[in-house]
Each structure stands twice: as C-alpha cells, then as structure tokens.
Design an enzyme around this catalytic site. Sequence first.
Site, PDB file in Angstrom:
ATOM      1  N   LYS A  36      25.698  34.432  42.549  1.00  0.00           N
ATOM      2  CA  LYS A  36      25.957  33.981  43.916  1.00  0.00           C
ATOM      3  C   LYS A  36      26.698  32.648  43.924  1.00  0.00           C
ATOM      4  O   LYS A  36      27.664  32.469  44.658  1.00  0.00           O
ATOM      5  CB  LYS A  36      24.633  33.872  44.676  1.00  0.00           C
ATOM      6  CG  LYS A  36      24.782  33.453  46.134  1.00  0.00           C
ATOM      7  CD  LYS A  36      23.523  33.737  46.933  1.00  0.00           C
ATOM      8  CE  LYS A  36      22.303  33.090  46.362  1.00  0.00           C
ATOM      9  NZ  LYS A  36      21.107  33.365  47.177  1.00  0.00           N
ATOM     10  N   GLU A  68      23.721  31.271  32.058  1.00  0.00           N
ATOM     11  CA  GLU A  68      23.573  32.455  31.218  1.00  0.00           C
ATOM     12  C   GLU A  68      24.629  33.503  31.559  1.00  0.00           C
ATOM     13  O   GLU A  68      25.225  34.127  30.660  1.00  0.00           O
ATOM     14  CB  GLU A  68      22.175  33.069  31.393  1.00  0.00           C
ATOM     15  CG  GLU A  68      21.034  32.193  30.894  1.00  0.00           C
ATOM     16  CD  GLU A  68      20.429  31.357  32.007  1.00  0.00           C
ATOM     17  OE1 GLU A  68      19.257  30.996  31.897  1.00  0.00           O
ATOM     18  OE2 GLU A  68      21.145  31.062  33.006  1.00  0.00           O
ATOM     19  N   GLY A  72      17.854  35.985  45.230  1.00  0.00           N
ATOM     20  CA  GLY A  72      18.145  36.908  44.138  1.00  0.00           C
ATOM     21  C   GLY A  72      17.143  38.027  44.008  1.00  0.00           C
ATOM     22  O   GLY A  72      17.511  39.199  43.844  1.00  0.00           O
ATOM     23  N   ARG A  73      15.862  37.717  44.081  1.00  0.00           N
ATOM     24  CA  ARG A  73      14.816  38.729  43.881  1.00  0.00           C
ATOM     25  C   ARG A  73      14.712  39.683  45.065  1.00  0.00           C
ATOM     26  O   ARG A  73      14.004  40.683  45.004  1.00  0.00           O
ATOM     27  CB  ARG A  73      13.482  38.054  43.618  1.00  0.00           C
ATOM     28  CG  ARG A  73      13.049  37.076  44.700  1.00  0.00           C
ATOM     29  CD  ARG A  73      11.913  36.174  44.202  1.00  0.00           C
ATOM     30  NE  ARG A  73      11.534  35.139  45.145  1.00  0.00           N
ATOM     31  CZ  ARG A  73      12.160  33.961  45.281  1.00  0.00           C
ATOM     32  NH1 ARG A  73      13.206  33.690  44.533  1.00  0.00           N
ATOM     33  NH2 ARG A  73      11.720  33.064  46.135  1.00  0.00           N
ATOM     34  N   GLU A 121       7.724  34.536  41.482  1.00  0.00           N
ATOM     35  CA  GLU A 121       8.739  33.545  41.830  1.00  0.00           C
ATOM     36  C   GLU A 121       8.651  33.193  43.315  1.00  0.00           C
ATOM     37  O   GLU A 121       8.993  32.074  43.711  1.00  0.00           O
ATOM     38  CB  GLU A 121      10.136  34.068  41.497  1.00  0.00           C
ATOM     39  CG  GLU A 121      11.217  32.990  41.494  1.00  0.00           C
ATOM     40  CD  GLU A 121      12.533  33.451  40.892  1.00  0.00           C
ATOM     41  OE1 GLU A 121      12.764  33.204  39.690  1.00  0.00           O
ATOM     42  OE2 GLU A 121      13.330  34.070  41.626  1.00  0.00           O
ATOM     43  N   HIS A 158      -3.176  53.459  26.729  1.00  0.00           N
ATOM     44  CA  HIS A 158      -3.336  53.307  25.284  1.00  0.00           C
ATOM     45  C   HIS A 158      -2.917  51.917  24.824  1.00  0.00           C
ATOM     46  O   HIS A 158      -2.647  51.714  23.636  1.00  0.00           O
ATOM     47  CB  HIS A 158      -2.526  54.392  24.564  1.00  0.00           C
ATOM     48  CG  HIS A 158      -2.996  55.778  24.868  1.00  0.00           C
ATOM     49  ND1 HIS A 158      -3.944  56.421  24.112  1.00  0.00           N
ATOM     50  CD2 HIS A 158      -2.683  56.629  25.882  1.00  0.00           C
ATOM     51  CE1 HIS A 158      -4.180  57.625  24.621  1.00  0.00           C
ATOM     52  NE2 HIS A 158      -3.419  57.766  25.701  1.00  0.00           N
ATOM     53  N   LYS A 204      16.399  24.485  33.566  1.00  0.00           N
ATOM     54  CA  LYS A 204      17.862  24.560  33.534  1.00  0.00           C
ATOM     55  C   LYS A 204      18.472  23.171  33.327  1.00  0.00           C
ATOM     56  O   LYS A 204      19.414  22.988  32.544  1.00  0.00           O
ATOM     57  CB  LYS A 204      18.383  25.152  34.848  1.00  0.00           C
ATOM     58  CG  LYS A 204      18.092  26.625  35.062  1.00  0.00           C
ATOM     59  CD  LYS A 204      18.707  27.069  36.383  1.00  0.00           C
ATOM     60  CE  LYS A 204      18.487  28.544  36.651  1.00  0.00           C
ATOM     61  NZ  LYS A 204      19.092  28.950  37.937  1.00  0.00           N
TER      62      LYS A 204
END
Length: 526
Positions: A212, A218, A269-270, A356, A387, A502
């Site tokens: 954005k 990254e 973002g999420r 978040e 399991h 960051k």
Amino acid sequence: MINWNNLDTLKSFDELKKVNRVELTKVMALENGAERVQKYSVPMAEGLTYNYAAKEVDDDVLAALDNLAKEAQLAEKFEELYNGAVINTGEKRMVLHHLTRGQLGNKVEADGVDKREFYEKEQKRIADFANKVHSGSIANAKGEKFTTVVQIGIGGSDLGPRAMYLALENWAKKNNTFKMEAKFISNVDPDDASAILNSIDVAHSLFILVSKSGTTLETLTNQSFVMDALKKAGLDPAKHMIAVTSETSPLAKSDDFIEAFYMDDYIGGRYSSTSGVGGAVLSLAFGPDVFAQFLEGAAAEDKLAASKDMMKNPAMLDAMIGFYERNVLGYESTAILPYSQALSRFPAHLQQLDMESNGKSVNRFGEAIDYVTGPVIFGEPGTNGQHSFYQLLHQGTNIVPLQFIGFKKSQIGNDVDIQGSTSQQKLCANVVAQIVAFALGKADENKNKNFEGGRPSSIIIGDELNPKSLGALLAHFENKVMFQGFVWNINSFDQEGVQLGKTLAKRVLAHETEGALAAYSKLFNI
C-alpha cells in the site's frame, strides 16, 4: 449518542460476573445434549450455521451478554463504522473494508470521491485485466500466455490472499474455473523467493507486487530479487509485473509495471482480502466471476452483522461468547480447527486478523486499561491436529476454547467407501466426536486415561466450501474481531506493535547500532 467507555466502567459487566457459571459436563450430558444442540444454533449467510451448544453458556449468561452488548453499543458502533466515521483513532482514518463488497449504510465520501464507486471501479479494472490475461491479449514478450501468477507481499498482503487461494483451488479445478496457478513470496529470507522461482517457469509468470505504501522493506527486497531473476533469464521485468498499491505510492506511476491497481489507507492489510490485494490474484487464478461470488458471500454476512439483535447476529454472538471466555472465565487462548484441508492456512490468517487487531493494552485514546484483551490464536486442520496438539487440549492444565469449522461435502465431489464409510464421512465423524469428547470427557480410575471434559467449543457448519461460503466465513471472523474490539474499547484497526522492530532493523542495516543491538548484529556478521 455513541459512548466509548472502558469495559470496567460498564454496569452490565459487573452484572455478568455475578451470573452462575455453566457446568458443561452436565448441560451437555448425552441425555440433554440433543435438545441443547438444536437450541443453541443461529443461521449465518450462504448456508452456514454457527452452533454454540458446547460453549459454557445458558439463557442467563446469554441475557447478561446481550445486556452488555447493548450497553457497549456494539450495533451502533458498527453502524458508525460503515457510515464512514473515523473509527481508526490511532491513524485518524475511516475503516472501509466492508465497502469493498457492498453498501451497508450511507454514501461514504473521502479524498473527493465516492468510496464505494472507487472500489467498484478498481474491481472492474482488475476484472478486465484478468480477462485479457486469460484471453492472451496481455501476454509475455513472445506473445505467449501467462500460466502462473506470483503474489509478492507480506502480512495482510500474503496471509489472507494465500489462505483464500488455497481454500478455492480444488473447488475451482472441480468446477472448471481454474485459470492460473498462484504462488506467494512473502518472507525476506532469500530461500523463500528462490524456492518459488525454482518451481515456476518465469517466462510465463506474472508477478503482483503488493504494498500500500510502496515502501515495505521485505516486499521491495523481494521485488528486486525477482527482477534480478527475470533479467538473468533474459526477460524484461516491466513486462512481467503489476502492482497493487495506493495512488500516492511511488509504485503507482512507475514504468516497472504493466499496470497498477489501487487501494487506500482506509483498508488495513489484514482486512484487505476483499480489496484489490486479494482481488488481483484471485481474479487471475480463478476468474473475476469467482471473486465476485466471494464478495457476494462476504456482503451477505455483513448484512447479518448489522442486526441489532445479538441472537440473530452470529458475529456479535460469537464475539460476546469469546469475550466472556476471555474476561470472565479467564481463558487465554483460542484454537481455530477447520476440518477442511482447503482451509489449511485459514488459522494463520485469523491469527494475524485477531492478534494484530486486538493485541492492545491501551484504549482507543491511548490510555492504559486494567483488563485483558485479545487471546492467543492458533490452529491447524483436523484431523492432522488430533495427532499433534490435541493431547494438551484434552488433558493439559489449561482450558483452551475451540472453534471448529466443518462441511458436509468435500470439494472434490468424488470419494471412495473404505470400511463402510467414505473419507468425508470419516472426517465429519471425527469433528462430531471431538466436540462431545471435549465437552463430556471420560472418567477412568487410571488417571492417565481420565478426561475431565468441560472443554468448550463452537462449530461453524456448512454444506460445501465454495466462493460464497468462504466469503461469508471470512466476513464472520472479521466482524467478530471488530465487535470484540468495541467491547474492550480498543482500536482494532492500527498495529503500532509491528513498527518498533522495523525501525530497529533499519538501524542495524545502516550500522547505526550500540549496546545489545550492536552485539546481536555482530553474531550475524551484519
């Protein structure tokens, strides 16, 4: 008038704490459980059902939760949100992800435009672009069709879209809507990008750069990594890349991309899977019609979330029961357990969505609060989890509330009968057994084999996982997280907690370090 008050100032919260606790092993006893399973159930959109019979609630608890939801003005606050109020107080922004899939309330204007029209315009641009890629009118330098799409992004630019892609991949193949294989690069670890690049034919691959701000470290690092690989293959990166970004981003008008599609600061973002962040990759992978169905399912669930009646509002009801488990019963975690391999990455997406959003210790105004907020979220698909970590869930010292998700039919449609039942029947039998086992337990004189029971769970049940039901499922959890944030009087729409690391990482790379930061940097020869 909307009042934003801390939880511990609400009279109804004090009253809730006085209500007698429910003994799950008694109310879910086999002779009583059938009636309870029928009673404690509420319909969701797209054929889904939220069943909370195995939760530690009864009519008295539910009435107290309803009173609290009313005093906390949950429905009114949601109405404020979808009508364009500045709900994100930390960044002084509106919260508009619901507008990407429909108009719930009044017209919302920002930046001089009608935001619903803006999102629809971008969705149409993406749809037109995807159709041209599928037809071959947008192709590689040799005029050959792109066969693979690779999304480059991290956090909300990866987790949600990746989970949605995996959720629909087999469905699309079964229903002949599968257009292109999708891959995802997120981690700045070079091994991630290398593994993806080594698994694809780069000459026939289209890359989507999602950022954005256009400054995500990254993502930009991985962009350079991919561009380098394209150049080494004798390809022009600008003919293999598109961007999803904001109109003010440095990526917006760059010559490095075939095309740029836009989002804005009003969608976190999420919460961005129903925006261009999810729209580009899902439309390219499955076709724009499938993405439109996904949005339709989300919009249908949003309409239910707008109900002022908690008992007819599955997201609000789920939120209030989860709040009760966290703030009254004292449970610290919640496990998300989808009995669907297609939802293999859905718990990871919900982990970010919830933790978040609601991992906060100050209220909406930056003031410290004296009560707990968001739980730790984790999960894996069943039956694999059985399991793995179910041992702790059944017999560990901590009680962990459980949220199961299950479907009556598989996506592939064809199945085989093995020892008197199909694979899908075995899957469904396992989730049914787990709900009852967690609730009732099993007494045994051998304490190592004794199950205390009293472990609460809910389940969302559907007929089949398809684009519409997936959209409804996603919107349910987004709205659940929102309602819980309202109860706790926190801002669920910023994420300052990710910023400090960051900042320090940039200092390390600039060799502006001292003390422990310098010492740890030396351990990695930075």
